[in-house]
Design a protein around this motif. Structure first.
Motif, PDB file in Angstrom:
ATOM      1  N   HIS A 152       1.008  -1.308   0.246  1.00 51.17           N
ATOM      2  CA  HIS A 152       0.331  -0.089   0.128  1.00 51.17           C
ATOM      3  C   HIS A 152       1.056   0.973   0.198  1.00 51.17           C
ATOM      4  O   HIS A 152       1.609   1.756   1.374  1.00 51.17           O
ATOM      5  N   VAL A 153       1.480   1.895  -0.781  1.00 55.65           N
ATOM      6  CA  VAL A 153       1.463   3.151  -1.341  1.00 55.65           C
ATOM      7  C   VAL A 153       1.051   5.057  -0.981  1.00 55.65           C
ATOM      8  O   VAL A 153       0.404   4.640  -1.628  1.00 55.65           O
ATOM      9  N   ILE A 154       1.596   5.481  -0.216  1.00 59.47           N
ATOM     10  CA  ILE A 154       0.930   6.621  -0.865  1.00 59.47           C
ATOM     11  C   ILE A 154       2.134   7.261  -1.924  1.00 59.47           C
ATOM     12  O   ILE A 154       3.132   7.553  -1.155  1.00 59.47           O
ATOM     13  N   VAL A 155       1.314   7.995  -2.800  1.00 57.16           N
ATOM     14  CA  VAL A 155       2.324   8.201  -3.709  1.00 57.16           C
ATOM     15  C   VAL A 155       1.918   9.967  -3.294  1.00 57.16           C
ATOM     16  O   VAL A 155       1.241  10.883  -2.672  1.00 57.16           O
ATOM     17  N   GLY A 156       3.105  10.988  -3.311  1.00 57.65           N
ATOM     18  CA  GLY A 156       3.434  11.884  -2.977  1.00 57.65           C
ATOM     19  C   GLY A 156       3.959  12.923  -4.431  1.00 57.65           C
ATOM     20  O   GLY A 156       3.346  12.687  -5.574  1.00 57.65           O
ATOM     21  N   GLU A 157       4.025  13.644  -4.241  1.00 58.49           N
ATOM     22  CA  GLU A 157       4.311  14.916  -5.414  1.00 58.49           C
ATOM     23  C   GLU A 157       6.291  14.211  -5.961  1.00 58.49           C
ATOM     24  O   GLU A 157       6.984  13.677  -5.400  1.00 58.49           O
ATOM     25  N   SER A 158       6.124  14.722  -7.341  1.00 59.67           N
ATOM     26  CA  SER A 158       7.636  14.628  -7.678  1.00 59.67           C
ATOM     27  C   SER A 158       8.424  13.236  -7.584  1.00 59.67           C
ATOM     28  O   SER A 158       9.384  12.944  -7.341  1.00 59.67           O
ATOM     29  N   GLY A 159       7.217  12.178  -7.422  1.00 63.45           N
ATOM     30  CA  GLY A 159       8.298  10.502  -7.599  1.00 63.45           C
ATOM     31  C   GLY A 159       7.748  10.074  -6.147  1.00 63.45           C
ATOM     32  O   GLY A 159       9.171   9.186  -5.970  1.00 63.45           O
ATOM     33  N   THR A 160       8.069  10.748  -4.932  1.00 64.87           N
ATOM     34  CA  THR A 160       7.884  10.566  -3.491  1.00 64.87           C
ATOM     35  C   THR A 160       6.710   9.651  -3.947  1.00 64.87           C
ATOM     36  O   THR A 160       5.899   9.723  -3.952  1.00 64.87           O
ATOM     37  N   GLY A 161       6.874   8.989  -2.236  1.00 64.26           N
ATOM     38  CA  GLY A 161       5.984   8.022  -1.488  1.00 64.26           C
ATOM     39  C   GLY A 161       6.520   7.320  -0.312  1.00 64.26           C
ATOM     40  O   GLY A 161       7.885   7.765   0.329  1.00 64.26           O
ATOM     41  N   TYR A 162       5.655   6.400   0.491  1.00 64.27           N
ATOM     42  CA  TYR A 162       5.627   5.901   1.120  1.00 64.27           C
ATOM     43  C   TYR A 162       5.053   4.690   0.856  1.00 64.27           C
ATOM     44  O   TYR A 162       4.255   4.159   1.095  1.00 64.27           O
ATOM     45  N   SER A 163       6.188   3.471   1.355  1.00 61.64           N
ATOM     46  CA  SER A 163       5.610   2.144   1.040  1.00 61.64           C
ATOM     47  C   SER A 163       5.212   1.627   2.632  1.00 61.64           C
ATOM     48  O   SER A 163       6.256   1.793   3.467  1.00 61.64           O
ATOM     49  N   ILE A 164       3.750   1.563   3.164  1.00 59.26           N
ATOM     50  CA  ILE A 164       3.449   0.925   4.438  1.00 59.26           C
ATOM     51  C   ILE A 164       3.760  -0.946   4.012  1.00 59.26           C
ATOM     52  O   ILE A 164       4.475  -0.698   5.608  1.00 59.26           O
ATOM     53  N   GLU A 165       3.707  -1.438   3.958  1.00 62.79           N
ATOM     54  CA  GLU A 165       4.512  -2.402   3.554  1.00 62.79           C
ATOM     55  C   GLU A 165       5.739  -2.987   4.024  1.00 62.79           C
ATOM     56  O   GLU A 165       6.535  -3.347   4.959  1.00 62.79           O
ATOM     57  N   GLY A 166       6.163  -1.474   3.388  1.00 62.33           N
ATOM     58  CA  GLY A 166       7.890  -2.083   3.400  1.00 62.33           C
ATOM     59  C   GLY A 166       8.457  -0.596   4.976  1.00 62.33           C
ATOM     60  O   GLY A 166       9.611  -0.914   5.373  1.00 62.33           O
ATOM     61  N   LYS A 167       7.610   0.083   4.691  1.00 60.35           N
ATOM     62  CA  LYS A 167       7.930   1.096   5.928  1.00 60.35           C
ATOM     63  C   LYS A 167       8.740   2.315   6.329  1.00 60.35           C
ATOM     64  O   LYS A 167       9.935   1.914   7.082  1.00 60.35           O
ATOM     65  N   ARG A 168       9.430   2.590   4.971  1.00 63.82           N
ATOM     66  CA  ARG A 168      10.092   3.344   3.778  1.00 63.82           C
ATOM     67  C   ARG A 168       9.837   4.442   3.395  1.00 63.82           C
ATOM     68  O   ARG A 168       8.206   4.444   2.220  1.00 63.82           O
ATOM     69  N   PHE A 169      10.611   5.439   2.872  1.00 60.20           N
ATOM     70  CA  PHE A 169      10.010   6.760   1.865  1.00 60.20           C
ATOM     71  C   PHE A 169      10.641   5.878   1.130  1.00 60.20           C
ATOM     72  O   PHE A 169      11.738   5.127   0.820  1.00 60.20           O
ATOM     73  N   ILE A 170      10.172   6.456  -0.274  1.00 58.55           N
ATOM     74  CA  ILE A 170      11.006   6.502  -0.953  1.00 58.55           C
ATOM     75  C   ILE A 170      10.823   7.160  -2.221  1.00 58.55           C
ATOM     76  O   ILE A 170      10.227   7.734  -2.432  1.00 58.55           O
TER      77      ILE A 170
END
Length: 191
Positions: A152-170
């Motif tokens: 479950h990925v939360i999508v941010g701006e300019s290709g950023t995000g957060y992986s809830i499963e991986g518990k990390r910023f991407i």
């Protein structure tokens, strides 16, 4: 004007003592559940092997969204996206999620995995408590049905995000085959 009456199926049965009884039978519709293709999305990314791939493939769909959108992506065993559906549209800070709709989508897509993506219009990609609860509910429902919630990925701006499963910023990396500013192409059915 002709009087319209409900059609009833009435049959007669002979009872053990020889008398005839009338039985009203319930009509039950026989249906077939299916998905309707409403468009086609073209992406240069053929397999999703990481949350970064997911953001690179679908992140631009959330650009300029003033409210939260939740997308489900049906995946093959090898991570190929097969179908995408908007399963929730919310407000600026929340989105109601029907876990049953996500599972129905995955089942009708005939895929063993599903990926969820959603945005936070605020730009903050950290998951809320509700995001974490929703992830757990979808994961639990999927495990009962043999459907893996890949992430479950939360999508941010300019290709950023957060992986809830991986518990990390991407941060999605630019691929060599990506052209500057190119977005996935969406064609509506009949266009």
């Amino acid at each position: 004007m002709e009087d319209k009456k409900k059609k009833q199926t009435v049959s007669t049965e002979e009872t053990s003592n020889g008398s005839v009884s009338r039985i009203k039978r319930k009509r039950i519709a026989v249906v077939r559940a299916k998905q309707e293709r409403t468009g086609i999305l073209y992406s240069d990314i053929r397999k999703l092997q990481s949350p970064e791939d997911a953001v690179a493939a679908f992140g631009s769909l959330f650009e300029n969204a003033g409210v939260e959108y939740l997308l489900a992506v049906a995946l093959t065993q090898s991570g190929e996206p097969v179908a995408l559906q908007v399963v929730g549209i919310g407000a600026v800070n929340s989105c109601q999620v029907a876990v049953a709709e996500i599972m129905k989508f995955a089942l009708l897509s005939n895929c063993p995995g599903v990926l969820l993506l959603h945005n936070h219009p605020s730009g903050n990609v950290l998951p809320s408590k509700e995001d974490e609860k929703t992830t757990l509910r979808v994961k639990d429902a999927g495990s009962l049905l043999g459907i893996d919630l890949v992430d479950h990925v939360i999508v941010g701006e300019s290709g950023t995000g957060y992986s809830i499963e991986g518990k990390r910023f991407i941060q999605a990396e630019k691929r060599q085959d990506d052209r500057e500013g190119q977005k996935p192409i969406i064609r509506k059915k009949g266009a």
